[in-house]
Design an enzyme around this catalytic site. Structure first.
Site, short mmCIF file in Angstrom:
data_model
loop_
_atom_site.label_atom_id
_atom_site.label_comp_id
_atom_site.label_asym_id
_atom_site.label_seq_id
_atom_site.Cartn_x
_atom_site.Cartn_y
_atom_site.Cartn_z
N ILE A 60 11.51 0.05 9.20
CA ILE A 60 10.42 0.99 9.41
C ILE A 60 9.56 0.57 10.59
O ILE A 60 9.22 1.38 11.46
CB ILE A 60 9.58 1.14 8.13
N ALA A 95 1.87 0.30 4.84
CA ALA A 95 2.63 -0.66 4.04
C ALA A 95 2.19 -0.62 2.58
O ALA A 95 2.69 0.18 1.79
CB ALA A 95 2.47 -2.06 4.63
N ARG A 96 1.24 -1.47 2.22
CA ARG A 96 0.70 -1.52 0.86
C ARG A 96 -0.80 -1.75 0.93
O ARG A 96 -1.27 -2.62 1.67
CB ARG A 96 1.37 -2.64 0.04
N ASP A 120 -2.80 5.24 4.91
CA ASP A 120 -2.04 6.09 4.00
C ASP A 120 -1.96 5.46 2.62
O ASP A 120 -1.69 6.14 1.64
CB ASP A 120 -0.63 6.34 4.54
N GLU A 123 -5.29 2.43 -5.56
CA GLU A 123 -4.77 3.79 -5.78
C GLU A 123 -4.71 4.10 -7.28
O GLU A 123 -4.37 3.23 -8.08
CB GLU A 123 -3.37 3.92 -5.17
N HIS A 173 -1.16 8.50 0.32
CA HIS A 173 0.15 7.86 0.18
C HIS A 173 1.28 8.88 0.40
O HIS A 173 2.18 9.05 -0.42
CB HIS A 173 0.28 7.21 -1.21
#
Length: 360
Positions: free
Chosen positions: A180, A262-263, A287, A292, A310
């Protein structure tokens, strides 16, 4: 490969039925005995009870074709993983991330975990390009002003130009140049003419670097210091350690930008908000988020910050690819071939007598 359901290996299918790759699933279901626990059976207590009682036999694989179903049992951790039968060889799941499963503990049991990041590469890279552009062109400010009052519209129209820049010629620092990360860099290089800098634990080959004229850094802080925009594209660390901290943000170039696809857990969002407010960062695109589905209230209030829910990997093509890749990983391993997208293969040490023909 013997199971309690005849000679065919058992595959434990967790989550919704396959929706798109139905022809391949028909073949898959003939080669293996597929058992799919109900929604009620997938709740954590019921699921763990089922594992303890051997409800689904000595299954050889765990199959999760969707990221938004099949996770009802919660985290696959030191409490749950020991309940998996010793016959299990592979856990193949949709999604690029794997922070919902302790892949190191799975490795200790000789279970290879395969994600589906390859299926989402195009979608995530495209979305990252949008966020990069958003940070250079103040798109959060522009889009919200256009939906607001005429006064906001006029003020934005008159004032954003002096604060906006073309990405061309700017340094793009990529943390994690995997599939990615490389595709993000490639698109930014070709579309915007950005100069690619990157940090990774594994250096790309000279030929791959040459494709995008990438410069490799062994010191992430040194890369941050010269980057006009930094993209985080690396998996979450198994120990939950944050990568973007207050200290690391202080190393970033004054007036730079930051994008995370990513995270969320990799970033200290309070420190990130501080960095925007003190001018270290003039643009942010997130994102993914630390808690979350809750999003930082501080970040919501900052017009320099672009926030999405996300969505980066969320295309129909990605969903189709998730299904197929998860099945192909299982098909390969249970037929004695190499897994296609292993995450923890390097951690697995299994005696040949235990794994038989399966090569991990």
């Amino acid at each position: 490969m013997a199971s309690t359901s005849g000679s065919k290996p058992i595959v434990l299918h967790i989550g919704d039925p396959v929706k798109w790759n139905t022809a391949f699933y028909d073949i898959f279901s003939k080669d293996f005995t597929v058992l799919r626990p109900s929604l009620e059976e997938r709740q954590r207590d019921a699921f763990m009870k089922g594992l303890k009682e051997g409800k689904w036999g000595n299954f050889s694989a765990i199959f999760r074709p969707f990221w938004n179903t099949g996770g009802e049992m919660g985290r696959w951790d030191k409490e749950m993983i020991p309940l998996i039968p010793k016959s299990c060889k592979i856990f193949a799941s949709a999604g690029a991330g794997f922070d919902w499963a302790d892949v190191d503990i799975l490795a200790e049991r000789g279970i290879v975990y395969c994600n589906s990041a390859l299926a989402s590469t195009e979608a995530v890279a495209d979305f990252a390009i949008f966020l990069i552009l958003a940070t250079f062109r103040n798109l959060n400010w522009c889009t919200t002003a256009a939906r607001s009052s005429a006064t906001d519209f006029t003020y934005c129209h008159q004032n954003t130009a002096a604060l906006s820049h073309n990405p061309r010629g700017n340094n793009l620092g990529v943390i994690g140049l995997g599939n990615i990360g490389f595709e993000i860099a490639r698109k930014a290089y070709l579309a915007f003419g950005m100069k690619i800098k990157y940090f990774d634990v594994i250096r790309k080959s000279k030929s791959k670097e040459a494709e995008i004229e990438a410069e490799f850094f062994t010191d992430v802080d040194a890369m941050l210091a010269i980057s006009d925009c930094v993209v985080l594209a690396t998996p979450a660390s198994p120990d939950g350690r944050k990568l973007i901290t207050k200290e690391r943000l202080s190393k970033m170039k004054k007036g730079s930008r930051f994008v995370n696809i990513a995270r969320g857990v990799l970033v200290d969002e309070e420190a990130l908000a501080d960095a925007v407010e003190d001018g270290t960062l003039v643009g942010v695109g997130l994102d993914v988020h630390e808690n979350e589905p809750k999003v930082s209230e501080r970040l919501k209030r900052l017009r320099e910050v672009n926030l999405t829910a996300h969505n980066a990997g969320g295309t129909l093509e990605t969903h189709i690819g998730f299904e197929e890749l998860a099945m192909r990983n299982i098909d390969a391993v249970l037929k004695g071939k190499e897994p296609l997208t292993p995450v923890n293969k390097h951690l697995i040490i299994v005696p040949a007598s235990k794994i038989g023909k399966v090569k991990l």
